[in-house]
Design a protein around this motif. Structure first.
Motif, PDB file in Angstrom:
ATOM      1  N   LEU A   1       0.806  -1.231   0.000  1.00 45.54           N
ATOM      2  CA  LEU A   1       0.000   0.000   0.000  1.00 45.54           C
ATOM      3  C   LEU A   1       0.840   1.284   0.000  1.00 45.54           C
ATOM      4  CD1 LEU A   1      -3.193  -0.485   2.199  1.00 45.54           C
ATOM      5  CD2 LEU A   1      -3.053   0.118  -0.212  1.00 45.54           C
ATOM      6  N   PRO A   2       2.015   1.312   0.677  1.00 44.59           N
ATOM      7  CA  PRO A   2       2.817   2.540   0.591  1.00 44.59           C
ATOM      8  C   PRO A   2       3.143   2.944  -0.838  1.00 44.59           C
ATOM      9  CG  PRO A   2       3.624   1.160   2.366  1.00 44.59           C
ATOM     10  CD  PRO A   2       2.593   0.354   1.645  1.00 44.59           C
ATOM     11  N   THR A   3       3.403   1.959  -1.704  1.00 47.15           N
ATOM     12  CA  THR A   3       3.664   2.264  -3.112  1.00 47.15           C
ATOM     13  C   THR A   3       2.454   2.913  -3.747  1.00 47.15           C
ATOM     14  OG1 THR A   3       5.207   0.403  -3.308  1.00 47.15           O
ATOM     15  CG2 THR A   3       4.283   1.276  -5.350  1.00 47.15           C
ATOM     16  N   PHE A   4       1.267   2.365  -3.456  1.00 46.74           N
ATOM     17  CA  PHE A   4       0.034   2.934  -4.011  1.00 46.74           C
ATOM     18  C   PHE A   4      -0.145   4.385  -3.584  1.00 46.74           C
ATOM     19  CE2 PHE A   4      -4.318   4.270  -3.422  1.00 46.74           C
ATOM     20  CZ  PHE A   4      -4.881   4.004  -4.667  1.00 46.74           C
TER      21      PHE A   4
ATOM     22  N   MET B   1       8.596   8.930  -8.876  1.00 46.60           N
ATOM     23  CA  MET B   1       7.259   9.455  -8.606  1.00 46.60           C
ATOM     24  C   MET B   1       6.878   9.152  -7.163  1.00 46.60           C
ATOM     25  SD  MET B   1       4.656   9.116 -11.835  1.00 46.60           S
ATOM     26  CE  MET B   1       4.616   7.344 -11.863  1.00 46.60           C
ATOM     27  N   GLY B   2       7.177   7.922  -6.734  1.00 47.69           N
ATOM     28  CA  GLY B   2       6.852   7.519  -5.371  1.00 47.69           C
ATOM     29  C   GLY B   2       7.608   8.322  -4.336  1.00 47.69           C
ATOM     30  N   LEU B   3       8.887   8.579  -4.589  1.00 50.66           N
ATOM     31  CA  LEU B   3       9.705   9.325  -3.631  1.00 50.66           C
ATOM     32  C   LEU B   3       9.239  10.771  -3.519  1.00 50.66           C
ATOM     33  CD1 LEU B   3      12.099   9.260  -1.708  1.00 50.66           C
ATOM     34  CD2 LEU B   3      13.580   9.873  -3.629  1.00 50.66           C
ATOM     35  N   ILE B   4       8.956  11.404  -4.666  1.00 48.98           N
ATOM     36  CA  ILE B   4       8.466  12.782  -4.641  1.00 48.98           C
ATOM     37  C   ILE B   4       7.115  12.846  -3.949  1.00 48.98           C
ATOM     38  CG2 ILE B   4       7.692  14.716  -6.071  1.00 48.98           C
ATOM     39  CD1 ILE B   4       9.752  13.800  -8.170  1.00 48.98           C
ATOM     40  N   GLY B   5       6.242  11.885  -4.271  1.00 48.76           N
ATOM     41  CA  GLY B   5       4.919  11.866  -3.660  1.00 48.76           C
ATOM     42  C   GLY B   5       4.979  11.653  -2.165  1.00 48.76           C
ATOM     43  N   ALA B   6       5.828  10.706  -1.754  1.00 47.02           N
ATOM     44  CA  ALA B   6       5.899  10.366  -0.335  1.00 47.02           C
ATOM     45  C   ALA B   6       6.585  11.457   0.481  1.00 47.02           C
ATOM     46  CB  ALA B   6       6.643   9.041  -0.153  1.00 47.02           C
TER      47      ALA B   6
ATOM     48  N   ASP C   1       9.778   2.798   1.053  1.00 45.85           N
ATOM     49  CA  ASP C   1       9.486   1.888  -0.047  1.00 45.85           C
ATOM     50  C   ASP C   1      10.104   2.388  -1.352  1.00 45.85           C
ATOM     51  OD1 ASP C   1       7.757  -0.463  -1.017  1.00 45.85           O
ATOM     52  OD2 ASP C   1       7.104   1.166  -2.332  1.00 45.85           O
ATOM     53  N   ALA C   2       9.993   3.694  -1.619  1.00 47.55           N
ATOM     54  CA  ALA C   2      10.534   4.258  -2.860  1.00 47.55           C
ATOM     55  C   ALA C   2      12.047   4.162  -2.902  1.00 47.55           C
ATOM     56  CB  ALA C   2      10.087   5.713  -3.002  1.00 47.55           C
TER      57      ALA C   2
END
Length: 456
Positions: A241-244, A386-391, A442-443
């Motif tokens: 879910l963290p990836t989502f 994308m995941g790192l920027i989002g998180a 996760d990212a």
């Protein structure tokens, strides 16, 4: 007794006078004192429709292409509910930021503010304990915004290159690397970064919306063909879910363009409200995100790529058209995202560049675009970044900071029945920190795994 009665009467009178003053906006308008919307002076104001176009383009950017991959990390059923939840939180935080900005307009007699200025002013005008944090709040937001949108520009560059790479390699039967294509894109990116202001970017955003709409329409056509049964796909996935959430927050969050859009509006009061520009834009965006994520993962399953367009058969011309259209749409969106980076840096140096400000401004645009391209060449990946920027960035800027600003702004006027604003904001802060910690971890793990040398 008489004195007591007088005091009691005085308290009643004071309460009667103070109660309507909870809203600075209502007070100012009632007294015809100061209307920031009427007094706002924009050289090139945008209409409601132009603002909606910009908002749609900012939200329907590259992130939507990663939604099928995100649904693969959440499962079909969990993905639907988690998308609605994420959209609601992101939209609410944007609403809170603009609402606090409007309240501070009246309190400070200013006609417009940036995100960072709203934070600084809120802490300055807030309770005593908050005033020392005003400079820190402003710097943190400016620094975070720059990192966020600079990274986003780099990701956009990679996605454009990846889409064109497949088409060019198919047509010319060669193996052009995405890094080479990113370098070739430097000049076109500089040209779109030279567009002077948001007013002139509106037609570019409209063209981008048309390209993206056509590309998504053809993509949906492919996705609904020969769909497998639902039983063949995951319904719920908890561990990933963290990836989502990281990818979805990156896709939906438009906190950095909210205030620039509002500041450039001819009728900024129409930005909020149940049928306002923000609500209209985000409602449509959420529906499209859910549909694409659900159908994309249902069709391709575990083979779903980080960008759904990369799954389409490159030997068929409609699929080639999708890749070209999406690539062009993302390219056109680059200017809007880049505007945020430019505004942050330019506001910091423009007072020192009084001799040839226009020349320096365009040199700055060129340098920033070149730096974004260099970063894209260094790390040409999509989903992990994308995941790192989002998180890391969007969770702090888009979720945590707006609710902290709301707490400070409402400190003197109250938090509603049963302090519901406080409890609501505690939940949002918990969600923000969860996305920050688990999503970033996760990212980073995915990035390390992707660049770790493989054993021979």
């Amino acid at each position: 007794m008489a004195t007591h009665g007088l005091v009691g009467s005085s308290n009643v009178e004071m309460r009667h006078k103070i109660q309507p003053r909870k809203s600075d906006a209502e007070q100012a308008l009632a007294n015809n004192d100061f209307d920031p919307f009427a007094m706002r002076d924009n050289e090139h104001p945008t209409t409601d429709n132009e603002t909606l176009t910009h908002l749609l383009k900012a939200s329907l950017g590259t992130g939507i292409l990663g939604m099928p991959f995100a649904f693969g990390a959440s499962g079909l059923v969990m993905g639907i509910f988690a998308t609605i939840f994420t959209a609601f939180i992101c939209t609410h935080c944007s609403y809170v930021l603009v609402k606090c900005g409007h309240k501070l307009y009246y309190k400070t007699r200013r006609t417009k503010m940036t995100f960072a200025e709203i934070a600084e002013t809120a802490f300055q005008k807030g309770p005593k304990w908050s005033r020392g944090f005003a400079p820190i709040a402003k710097f943190s937001i400016l620094f975070g915004m720059f990192l966020t949108y600079f990274g986003t520009c780099s990701v956009y560059t990679v996605i454009v290159a990846k889409n064109f790479e497949q088409v060019l390699n198919h047509w010319f039967d060669t193996n052009i690397s995405s890094r080479l294509l990113i370098c070739i894109m430097l000049v076109p990116l500089i040209l779109i970064a030279w567009v002077p202001n948001l007013k002139y970017l509106a037609p570019v955003s409209m063209v981008a919306n048309v390209f993206m709409g056509l590309g998504l329409f053809i993509t949906f056509y492919y996705l609904v063909q020969d769909l497998p049964s639902l039983e063949t796909r995951k319904m719920v996935a908890i561990g990933t879910l963290p990836t989502f959430f990281s990818i979805t927050i990156f896709a939906m969050e438009a906190i950095g363009v909210v205030m620039p859009l509002e500041n450039n509006m001819k009728t900024p009061q129409n930005f909020l409200g149940l049928c306002g520009v923000l609500s209209q834009g985000m409602s449509g965006v959420t529906l499209v995100y859910m549909l694409l994520g659900f159908l994309g993962y249902l069709h391709y399953g575990d083979a779903t790529e980080q960008s759904i367009t990369l799954n389409l058969p490159v030997h068929e011309w409609p699929a080639q058209a999708v890749k070209v259209l999406i690539g062009l749409a993302v390219y056109c969106t680059f200017g809007l995202q880049f505007y945020v980076c430019l505004e942050i840096v330019w506001d910091g140096i423009k007072e020192k560049c009084t001799k040839r400000p226009v020349f320096v401004n365009y040199v700055l645009r060129t340098v920033l675009v070149t730096a974004a391209v260099v970063l894209a060449v260094s790390v040409p990946t999509i989903a992990p970044f994308m995941g790192l920027i989002g998180a890391f960035c969007f969770s702090i800027l888009g979720l945590i900071f707006p609710v902290l600003i709301e707490i400070v702004v409402h400190w003197d006027t109250g938090f509603g029945a049963y302090n519901w604003i406080v409890w609501k904001n505690i939940i949002i802060v918990i969600c923000g920190f969860a996305a920050l910690i688990f999503g970033s971890e996760d990212a980073i793990r995915q990035i390390i795994a992707e660049y770790k040398p493989t054993a021979e």
